[in-house]
Design a protein around this motif. Structure first.
Motif, PDB file in Angstrom:
ATOM      1  N   GLU A 229      75.396  -1.106  -8.506  1.00  0.00           N
ATOM      2  CA  GLU A 229      76.379  -1.426  -7.480  1.00  0.00           C
ATOM      3  C   GLU A 229      75.908  -2.588  -6.610  1.00  0.00           C
ATOM      4  O   GLU A 229      76.701  -3.476  -6.246  1.00  0.00           O
ATOM      5  CB  GLU A 229      76.627  -0.190  -6.606  1.00  0.00           C
ATOM      6  CG  GLU A 229      77.347   0.950  -7.315  1.00  0.00           C
ATOM      7  CD  GLU A 229      78.780   0.614  -7.643  1.00  0.00           C
ATOM      8  OE1 GLU A 229      79.361  -0.234  -6.932  1.00  0.00           O
ATOM      9  OE2 GLU A 229      79.321   1.166  -8.616  1.00  0.00           O
ATOM     10  N   ALA A 230      74.599  -2.615  -6.290  1.00  0.00           N
ATOM     11  CA  ALA A 230      74.075  -3.700  -5.465  1.00  0.00           C
ATOM     12  C   ALA A 230      74.186  -5.040  -6.192  1.00  0.00           C
ATOM     13  O   ALA A 230      74.571  -6.058  -5.592  1.00  0.00           O
ATOM     14  CB  ALA A 230      72.619  -3.415  -5.097  1.00  0.00           C
ATOM     15  N   GLN A 231      73.828  -5.046  -7.494  1.00  0.00           N
ATOM     16  CA  GLN A 231      73.932  -6.293  -8.258  1.00  0.00           C
ATOM     17  C   GLN A 231      75.382  -6.752  -8.379  1.00  0.00           C
ATOM     18  O   GLN A 231      75.676  -7.948  -8.287  1.00  0.00           O
ATOM     19  CB  GLN A 231      73.317  -6.090  -9.641  1.00  0.00           C
ATOM     20  CG  GLN A 231      71.805  -5.895  -9.620  1.00  0.00           C
ATOM     21  CD  GLN A 231      71.238  -5.626 -10.992  1.00  0.00           C
ATOM     22  OE1 GLN A 231      71.975  -5.565 -11.975  1.00  0.00           O
ATOM     23  NE2 GLN A 231      69.922  -5.450 -11.064  1.00  0.00           N
ATOM     24  N   ILE A 232      76.274  -5.781  -8.599  1.00  0.00           N
ATOM     25  CA  ILE A 232      77.692  -6.147  -8.693  1.00  0.00           C
ATOM     26  C   ILE A 232      78.177  -6.738  -7.374  1.00  0.00           C
ATOM     27  O   ILE A 232      78.864  -7.778  -7.345  1.00  0.00           O
ATOM     28  CB  ILE A 232      78.528  -4.918  -9.097  1.00  0.00           C
ATOM     29  CG1 ILE A 232      78.207  -4.504 -10.531  1.00  0.00           C
ATOM     30  CG2 ILE A 232      80.024  -5.197  -8.938  1.00  0.00           C
ATOM     31  CD1 ILE A 232      78.869  -3.207 -10.951  1.00  0.00           C
ATOM     32  N   LYS A 236      79.464 -10.496  -6.778  1.00  0.00           N
ATOM     33  CA  LYS A 236      80.765 -10.764  -6.170  1.00  0.00           C
ATOM     34  C   LYS A 236      80.606 -11.649  -4.939  1.00  0.00           C
ATOM     35  O   LYS A 236      81.401 -12.585  -4.725  1.00  0.00           O
ATOM     36  CB  LYS A 236      81.435  -9.450  -5.783  1.00  0.00           C
ATOM     37  CG  LYS A 236      81.931  -8.640  -6.970  1.00  0.00           C
ATOM     38  CD  LYS A 236      82.607  -7.367  -6.497  1.00  0.00           C
ATOM     39  CE  LYS A 236      83.152  -6.567  -7.667  1.00  0.00           C
ATOM     40  NZ  LYS A 236      83.800  -5.300  -7.232  1.00  0.00           N
ATOM     41  N   ALA A 237      79.556 -11.392  -4.145  1.00  0.00           N
ATOM     42  CA  ALA A 237      79.334 -12.211  -2.958  1.00  0.00           C
ATOM     43  C   ALA A 237      79.023 -13.656  -3.329  1.00  0.00           C
ATOM     44  O   ALA A 237      79.526 -14.600  -2.710  1.00  0.00           O
ATOM     45  CB  ALA A 237      78.197 -11.612  -2.126  1.00  0.00           C
ATOM     46  N   GLN A 238      78.141 -13.834  -4.356  1.00  0.00           N
ATOM     47  CA  GLN A 238      77.821 -15.199  -4.801  1.00  0.00           C
ATOM     48  C   GLN A 238      79.062 -15.900  -5.333  1.00  0.00           C
ATOM     49  O   GLN A 238      79.277 -17.097  -5.075  1.00  0.00           O
ATOM     50  CB  GLN A 238      76.726 -15.151  -5.867  1.00  0.00           C
ATOM     51  CG  GLN A 238      75.360 -14.715  -5.328  1.00  0.00           C
ATOM     52  CD  GLN A 238      74.318 -14.655  -6.415  1.00  0.00           C
ATOM     53  OE1 GLN A 238      74.626 -14.814  -7.601  1.00  0.00           O
ATOM     54  NE2 GLN A 238      73.073 -14.408  -6.012  1.00  0.00           N
ATOM     55  N   LYS A 239      79.859 -15.148  -6.089  1.00  0.00           N
ATOM     56  CA  LYS A 239      81.079 -15.743  -6.633  1.00  0.00           C
ATOM     57  C   LYS A 239      82.007 -16.200  -5.512  1.00  0.00           C
ATOM     58  O   LYS A 239      82.514 -17.338  -5.514  1.00  0.00           O
ATOM     59  CB  LYS A 239      81.788 -14.726  -7.525  1.00  0.00           C
ATOM     60  CG  LYS A 239      83.126 -15.201  -8.066  1.00  0.00           C
ATOM     61  CD  LYS A 239      83.783 -14.110  -8.880  1.00  0.00           C
ATOM     62  CE  LYS A 239      85.162 -14.542  -9.352  1.00  0.00           C
ATOM     63  NZ  LYS A 239      85.840 -13.464 -10.118  1.00  0.00           N
ATOM     64  N   GLU A 240      82.221 -15.309  -4.550  1.00  0.00           N
ATOM     65  CA  GLU A 240      83.079 -15.675  -3.432  1.00  0.00           C
ATOM     66  C   GLU A 240      82.486 -16.824  -2.630  1.00  0.00           C
ATOM     67  O   GLU A 240      83.221 -17.720  -2.174  1.00  0.00           O
ATOM     68  CB  GLU A 240      83.289 -14.459  -2.541  1.00  0.00           C
ATOM     69  CG  GLU A 240      84.085 -13.345  -3.208  1.00  0.00           C
ATOM     70  CD  GLU A 240      84.212 -12.125  -2.324  1.00  0.00           C
ATOM     71  OE1 GLU A 240      83.634 -12.156  -1.224  1.00  0.00           O
ATOM     72  OE2 GLU A 240      84.880 -11.150  -2.735  1.00  0.00           O
ATOM     73  N   SER A 241      81.147 -16.822  -2.497  1.00  0.00           N
ATOM     74  CA  SER A 241      80.505 -17.912  -1.768  1.00  0.00           C
ATOM     75  C   SER A 241      80.691 -19.244  -2.487  1.00  0.00           C
ATOM     76  O   SER A 241      81.005 -20.272  -1.865  1.00  0.00           O
ATOM     77  CB  SER A 241      79.017 -17.597  -1.586  1.00  0.00           C
ATOM     78  OG  SER A 241      78.349 -18.672  -0.972  1.00  0.00           O
ATOM     79  N   GLN A 242      80.477 -19.252  -3.820  1.00  0.00           N
ATOM     80  CA  GLN A 242      80.656 -20.490  -4.586  1.00  0.00           C
ATOM     81  C   GLN A 242      82.111 -20.964  -4.544  1.00  0.00           C
ATOM     82  O   GLN A 242      82.380 -22.169  -4.463  1.00  0.00           O
ATOM     83  CB  GLN A 242      80.207 -20.264  -6.028  1.00  0.00           C
ATOM     84  CG  GLN A 242      78.698 -20.053  -6.161  1.00  0.00           C
ATOM     85  CD  GLN A 242      78.289 -19.733  -7.586  1.00  0.00           C
ATOM     86  OE1 GLN A 242      79.141 -19.609  -8.463  1.00  0.00           O
ATOM     87  NE2 GLN A 242      76.988 -19.597  -7.805  1.00  0.00           N
TER      88      GLN A 242
END
Length: 325
Positions: A229-232, A236-242
């Motif tokens: 769950e943490a990796q997911i 998701k956070a990195q994706k949204e950040s990019q």
């Protein structure tokens, strides 16, 4: 004097008859009366009158428990003409029985019974307390002999029910109702107790290990699920950040392009009517900025002019014409 003696004898006979013929029976008790050796009546609670000499109460065996000075108890059987109709408790002494798997076990039982028919309890059995005790012992041996030790230790309710049914059916002809049977203690031999304790200890250790293994398994599963769950969430956070960074860069480029377009439009308006080209002016500015960056370092001692220097000079000339205009 003779008359007085006769009157005295008559009075004495009357008193004796009154004392012997008047029977007071307490509540919950009774007496069986025989007239000339045969059954005559069963007395009820209260005042009863019988014929002395002709009528006599029948004596029966009664079981008593006596407590000694040292606290020990002793069971005695005595003769009494009173029959107790209340529920009675017989605490039988400990006896040895053999189970189906040939293990000698000590068991003592409690028997709760009540006399419902005094006539049968007197004339159908010679010694009622002794008969009940022996019947209970033999029946208990038969029932335990059909069970293994483990079943004996874990099936007290079943043993009690079967024992009560057998005793109640057997004592019915004696005018006795068996209400309840309870096994107090079931004591196997010392060697068997030690083996059972070791078995129980091993079983507890096995259960503890199983519980510990299940706990470790559950802990690892929960930990791995948490990592997943943490990796997911991180992905998701990195994706949204990019995505946000790309959107920001795109918007910045759009704004920069709009600003350059507006600058070119204003420059074109400023040089309108002049022979100079706005595009050449922009190119000349880019060349100057690039040349500035090339010579801005501390270690830059030598500057090489590119082959397109003539274009640079031409751009400078264009700038000169713009300034003149």
């Amino acid at each position: 004097m003779g008359a007085l003696i006769i009157v005295g004898l008559v009075a004495l006979v009357v008193i004796v008859f009154a004392v012997q013929g008047l029977k007071i029976i307490r509540q919950g008790e009774t007496k069986v009366i025989e007239r000339l050796g045969r059954y005559h009546s069963t007395l009820s609670s209260g005042i009863n009158i019988i014929w002395p000499i002709l009528d006599r109460p029948r004596k029966v065996y009664t079981r008593y428990v006596v407590t000694r000075m040292n606290g020990a108890t002793q069971t005695l059987i005595r003769m009494s003409d009173v029959i107790d109709l209340r529920e009675q408790v017989y605490d039988f002494p400990e006896q040895s029985v053999i189970t189906k798997d040939n293990v000698t076990t000590s068991i003592n039982a409690l028997l709760y019974f009540q006399i419902t028919d005094p006539f049968k309890s007197v004339y159908e059995i010679e010694n009622l307390p002794n008969a009940i005790e022996k019947l209970t012992q033999t029946t208990l041996r038969n029932i335990i002999g059909e069970l293994e030790l483990d079943e004996t230790l874990t099936s007290r309710d079943t043993i009690n029910s079967r024992l009560r049914e057998v005793l109640d059916e057997a004592t019915n002809k004696w005018g006795v109702k068996v209400n309840r049977v309870e096994l107090q203690d079931i004591t196997p031999p010392e060697s068997v107790r030690r083996a059972m304790e070791q078995q129980m200890q091993a079983e507890r250790e096995r259960r503890a290990k199983i519980l510990k293994a299940e706990g470790d398994k559950t802990s690892k599963i929960l930990y791995s699920e948490g990592e997943k769950e943490a990796q997911i969430n991180q992905a998701k956070a990195q994706k949204e950040s990019q995505i946000l960074m790309a959107q920001g860069e795109a918007e910045a480029k759009i704004l920069q392009a709009k600003a350059e377009a507006e600058a070119i439009e204003k420059l074109a308006e400023a040089i309108k009517g002049s022979s100079s080209d706005p595009a050449s002016y922009q190119i000349a500015l880019k060349y100057i900025e690039t040349l500035k960056e090339m010579t801005s370092g501390k270690d830059n001692k030598t500057v090489y002019i590119p082959y397109e220097a003539t274009s640079l000079l031409g751009s400078l000339g264009g700038i000169k014409d713009i300034l003149k205009g």
